[in-house]
Scaffold this active site. Structure first.
Site, PDB file in Angstrom:
ATOM      1  N   GLN A 107       0.867  -1.173   0.000  1.00  0.00           N
ATOM      2  CA  GLN A 107       0.000   0.000   0.000  1.00  0.00           C
ATOM      3  C   GLN A 107       0.905   1.226   0.000  1.00  0.00           C
ATOM      4  O   GLN A 107       1.911   1.245   0.715  1.00  0.00           O
ATOM      5  CB  GLN A 107      -0.876  -0.002   1.259  1.00  0.00           C
ATOM      6  CG  GLN A 107      -2.070   0.915   1.202  1.00  0.00           C
ATOM      7  CD  GLN A 107      -3.298   0.229   0.604  1.00  0.00           C
ATOM      8  OE1 GLN A 107      -3.875  -0.637   1.201  1.00  0.00           O
ATOM      9  NE2 GLN A 107      -3.679   0.627  -0.598  1.00  0.00           N
TER      10      GLN A 107
ATOM     11  N   SER B 259       1.417   0.376   6.845  1.00  0.00           N
ATOM     12  CA  SER B 259       0.101  -0.224   6.680  1.00  0.00           C
ATOM     13  C   SER B 259       0.216  -1.738   6.810  1.00  0.00           C
ATOM     14  O   SER B 259       1.191  -2.330   6.346  1.00  0.00           O
ATOM     15  CB  SER B 259      -0.430   0.142   5.296  1.00  0.00           C
ATOM     16  OG  SER B 259      -1.410  -0.780   4.894  1.00  0.00           O
ATOM     17  N   THR B 260      -0.781  -2.355   7.434  1.00  0.00           N
ATOM     18  CA  THR B 260      -0.831  -3.817   7.467  1.00  0.00           C
ATOM     19  C   THR B 260      -1.766  -4.288   6.363  1.00  0.00           C
ATOM     20  O   THR B 260      -2.751  -4.977   6.603  1.00  0.00           O
ATOM     21  CB  THR B 260      -1.243  -4.299   8.876  1.00  0.00           C
ATOM     22  OG1 THR B 260      -0.268  -3.805   9.809  1.00  0.00           O
ATOM     23  CG2 THR B 260      -1.262  -5.805   8.983  1.00  0.00           C
ATOM     24  N   HIS B 261      -1.475  -3.833   5.165  1.00  0.00           N
ATOM     25  CA  HIS B 261      -2.239  -4.238   3.988  1.00  0.00           C
ATOM     26  C   HIS B 261      -1.296  -4.953   3.036  1.00  0.00           C
ATOM     27  O   HIS B 261      -1.005  -4.469   1.952  1.00  0.00           O
ATOM     28  CB  HIS B 261      -2.869  -3.022   3.295  1.00  0.00           C
ATOM     29  CG  HIS B 261      -3.804  -2.240   4.171  1.00  0.00           C
ATOM     30  ND1 HIS B 261      -4.257  -0.977   3.841  1.00  0.00           N
ATOM     31  CD2 HIS B 261      -4.384  -2.533   5.354  1.00  0.00           C
ATOM     32  CE1 HIS B 261      -5.068  -0.528   4.792  1.00  0.00           C
ATOM     33  NE2 HIS B 261      -5.160  -1.453   5.724  1.00  0.00           N
ATOM     34  N   ASN B 262      -0.783  -6.097   3.452  1.00  0.00           N
ATOM     35  CA  ASN B 262       0.092  -6.896   2.604  1.00  0.00           C
ATOM     36  C   ASN B 262      -0.776  -7.826   1.772  1.00  0.00           C
ATOM     37  O   ASN B 262      -1.737  -8.396   2.283  1.00  0.00           O
ATOM     38  CB  ASN B 262       1.044  -7.732   3.465  1.00  0.00           C
ATOM     39  CG  ASN B 262       1.663  -6.938   4.606  1.00  0.00           C
ATOM     40  OD1 ASN B 262       1.034  -6.743   5.635  1.00  0.00           O
ATOM     41  ND2 ASN B 262       2.858  -6.474   4.421  1.00  0.00           N
TER      42      ASN B 262
END
Lengths: 249, 572
Positions: free
Chosen positions: B332, B499-502
């Site tokens: 992200q 962000s923890t949007h991997n």
């Protein structure tokens, strides 16, 4: 082979660390008067002590789990420069930040208990993060000693005996990596000291800093409230008396 | 020898949103499900002392213990990957509920453009617009096909919102109305309307009102207490698997949830999964759980790690671009943001909710003409009010000292006088960005860690600069006295939280040659194995991923039920 090269690097590192320990033993020797006596004689607060004792209940939390007296006083002085007392209100010292740091380093955070600390250790890019084998409590011990050594070499005095401006110069030299040391990263130590200072100023008083929620009061932060439904739509700034986790017991 | 347990219909690995949804849907259909979760039990009662920034936000109380398992990282293939020894760029959820416990609750649908990104990009701009090594591909599902599953997730979670004027067509409105509007949000709304953009309230999983969902689960309304991201919700107002789908599964009597169970391998024979091998962390005992169907519902990295360590599927080869497991890792791009300083205002920045805010999609997806920009896709721009907690939020002008008297002065002055406009930039995949097994570093059981090879590209740098400029323009319109906006994106750095949007690594698609799973999240190479989660995203959009993870989990659940009856590879 890349691996072999690296092993050599590691060996060099541990060599220089041994050298450091020898040297610093010598340098700390120069501190002997301040250091050893300092651990017996309370520093600089003699006049305040009786008064405090009369006005406040004794805070049994204010004793040391990790630092020795000299280390504690050095950290107390350094954190006070990072977050000084001013016309806004108390600084790190009055908020108990050095006690906070002492207590944190004695626990799982100081031992990097929840970090990946498996070898092998290689030098990495800055973008890859901390790659050292030293734990935070060791970084602090070494970092404080290096700060003392640097103060001695630059001003012929220990850190706590420097003027505020001199202390700022020492800290700035650490922050900007202007100090030539091989044991720990000077800026790495400073950044850790800075972030733990802010933690001590602003964490719940349960952890030993943020005395009487005064850190929160400095910035009109209400601490631990259960509900802001009435606040969300308000056009006016809401001054709310802070609450801490203690209020939940 | 591992202890062998009696066979079950389905075993799921990881009990967060994916696992919780699969468990509830399958047990409702009468299937027996075993849920294996390596972390601990969690319940709302755990959060009585949750308003503790140090414990939860700074010391990561709810996150995975990195001493047992992490990933390694390198910016490119020439570098040596090194372990992420401490948390930084992203966080791993842990325990029952997984990342669904500590999320903020911002719940967006992806755009129709996302699901057909390659076709639609070529259609509008021609093939030459896509850089040679950018590996965007269509998802093998269209927006219209996924829409009913979005609707299902949103009704289960009780999402509070109003229609996105630039989003895909909705079959129904949000189940609850939008969150309250703070003065800051009103300023953003006014400014973006003046600029002829299309603001709307962020769709929120923090309930705006009490709500009873179609499963019969009732939850209380959000109290705007400002402790969402990285915290558990003591009110149960934030949708979380623990207060929604997991109790539904448990009530059927068909869900056997086992915590402290660390799955190491998916067992398989003759191209079919036969169960999983796991370790009971409380006793150290190795246990084999046989099952007719296996569903991987752990986090992105662990889904891929389990596949590779179990030797399932064709590992991705970045040299040839062939193979699929580990392919199209994406992230992200959130640094293209700006902060405004308002000398004569004072905001209640301490109050808020994880999904409280206003947003525009005018620069997201292909909602604007990309002919004259050097990037594809975009991102939303938003003003969020999640609660500025004091340890981690100390806004100061860019030219201010970062410690000492000046720092103290400025941070105290500006904490309630700053507003930020954030960007949720899309992350598009490249041939050289992938996940594989690290050759050196191991987890607590001696299994290789996942190695991430990933960096920011010109696409990302251009996109971030673009969103930063737009953020600045909005703050100007809002009347900020001084604005600090991102200048240059710089290299990807794993040490600062982004962000923890991997996403990616076991991506979905219509073609087994270029994807790992079909649009039911069913493995092309192993038909009784389903891999569910953001690992199936072929790229990451300019939105938070959870709505799409939830929608794909509902579709996967439908697939597992179908497969349990008819078998074979499912077709849409």
């Amino acid at each position: 082979m890349a691996e072999d090269n690296n092993k050599e690097k590691i060996d060099q590192e541990s060599l220089s660390r041994r050298k450091f320990l020898r040297n610093s033993g010598f340098a700390v020797g120069g501190l002997a008067v301040g250091g050893v006596l300092g651990s017996v004689i309370p520093w600089g607060t003699d006049e305040k002590e009786p008064q405090q004792a009369a006005n406040e209940t004794k805070n049994y939390n204010h004793a040391l789990m990790n630092f020795n007296q000299v280390e504690f006083q050095t950290v107390e002085a350094a954190t006070e420069r990072i977050f000084p007392e001013d016309e806004n209100g108390p600084g790190a010292q009055a908020l108990g930040v050095a006690f906070y740091i002492d207590h944190q380093l004695a626990g799982s955070y100081g031992f990097n208990a929840r970090d990946y600390m498996n070898p092998p250790f290689f030098h990495g890019e800055k973008t890859q993060g901390y790659q050292g084998r030293l734990k935070r409590r060791e970084i602090f011990k070494i970092g404080i000693r290096e700060m003392q050594n640097y103060s001695h070499s630059k001003y012929k005095k220990g850190f706590t005996d420097l003027t505020a401006d001199e202390q700022d110069t020492v800290l700035a030299d650490f922050a900007d990596d202007k100090v030539n040391i091989t044991t720990v990263s000077a800026s790495g130590f400073f950044n850790l000291l800075r972030s733990m200072t802010l933690e001590g100023v602003y964490s719940d008083p349960l952890y030993g800093g943020n005395k009487d929620m005064q850190g929160w009061k400095l910035r009109d932060y209400p601490g631990d409230q259960m509900n802001y439904t009435q606040v969300i739509e308000s056009e006016e700034f809401q001054q709310i008396e802070p609450r801490s986790l203690r209020d939940h017991m | 020898m591992a202890k062998k347990l009696p066979k079950t219909d389905v075993v799921i690995v990881g009990v967060g949103w994916g696992g919780g949804i699969i468990a509830s849907e399958l047990t409702k259909q009468g299937l027996k499900v075993v849920g294996l979760e390596k972390g601990q039990e969690r319940e709302t009662e755990d959060y009585y002392m949750a308003h503790d920034e140090l414990r939860y936000a700074v010391r990561y109380e709810l996150m995975q213990d990195l001493s047992k398992e992490t990933i390694t990282f390198r910016g490119n293939e020439k570098m040596r990957a090194l372990p992420m020894r401490q948390y930084g760029s992203f966080l791993f959820g842990d325990g029952v509920g997984g990342a669904g416990v500590h999320w903020n609750g911002q719940t967006f649908r992806f755009l129709p453009y996302d699901f057909e990104i390659r076709s639609k990009t070529i259609e509008r701009y021609g093939k030459g617009k896509i850089p040679a090594d950018m590996t965007i591909q269509d998802w093998g599902i269209t927006y219209d096909e996924i829409e009913p599953y979005y609707d299902k997730f949103e009704k289960m979670a009780g999402i509070s919102g109003e229609e996105n004027p630039l989003g895909g067509k909705r079959s129904d409105k949000y189940p609850t109305g939008p969150m309250l509007h703070s003065p800051q949000m009103k300023m953003f709304k006014e400014a973006t309307e003046k600029l002829k953009y299309h603001p709307y309230t962020i769709p929120s999983a923090n309930l705006s009102e009490p709500y009873k969902n179609p499963d019969g689960i009732s939850r209380a309304a959000c109290q705007y207490c400002a402790f969402c991201e990285r915290f558990g919700c003591e009110y149960g107002a934030k949708a979380d698997p623990v207060v929604t789908v997991i109790p539904v599964a448990k009530n059927t009597g068909k869900f056997d949830l086992r915590t402290h169970s660390w799955v190491r391998r998916v067992l398989h024979k003759d191209g079919k999964a036969t169960g999983v091998l796991y370790t009971d962390l409380t006793t150290g005992e190795e246990i084999e759980q046989p099952a007719d169907m296996v569903v991987l519902t752990s986090y992105v990295f662990n889904n891929v790690k389990l596949l590779l360590n179990s030797k399932i599927g064709r590992p991705y080869d970045p040299a040839s671009g062939k193979g699929v497991i580990g392919k199209n890792y994406a992230y992200q791009i959130i640094k293209g943001a700006a902060t405004g300083f308002f000398e004569n205002k004072k905001f209640n920045n301490f109050a808020g909710a994880g999904a409280l805010g206003m947003v525009i999609d005018d620069f997201n997806g292909d909602n604007f003409d990309h002919s004259n920009v050097n990037f594809l896709h975009g991102g939303y721009l938003s003003l969020t009010q999640t609660g500025k907690r004091p340890i981690q939020t100390n806004p100061i002008p860019s030219d201010s000292a970062t410690w000492g008297k000046e720092f103290k002065q400025n941070s105290l002055k500006y904490i309630n006088r700053t507003l930020s406009i954030g960007a949720m930039g899309a992350s598009l995949p490249y041939k050289q960005h992938y996940l594989d097994l690290d050759p050196m570093y191991k987890d607590a059981f001696g299994d290789p860690l996942i190695r991430m090879t990933y960096g920011f590209r010109d696409q990302d740098k251009e996109l971030a600069k673009f969103t930063a400029t737009k953020a600045k323009e909005i703050l100007q319109e809002m009347g900020a006295d001084k604005i600090d906006a991102m200048d240059e994106l710089g290299p990807y750095d794993i040490t600062t939280y982004q962000s923890t949007h991997n996403t990616g690594g076991a991506i979905m698609g219509a073609d087994p040659e270029t994807s790992a799973v079909n649009n039911y999240s069913q493995m092309w190479d192993m038909e009784n194995l389903f891999v569910v989660g953001a690992s199936s995203f072929p790229h990451n959009s300019g939105y938070n991923p959870t709505d799409t993870v939830g929608a794909l989990a509902y579709r996967a659940a439908e697939g597992v039920v179908k497969y349990s009856k008819d078998g074979g590879l499912l077709t849409s």
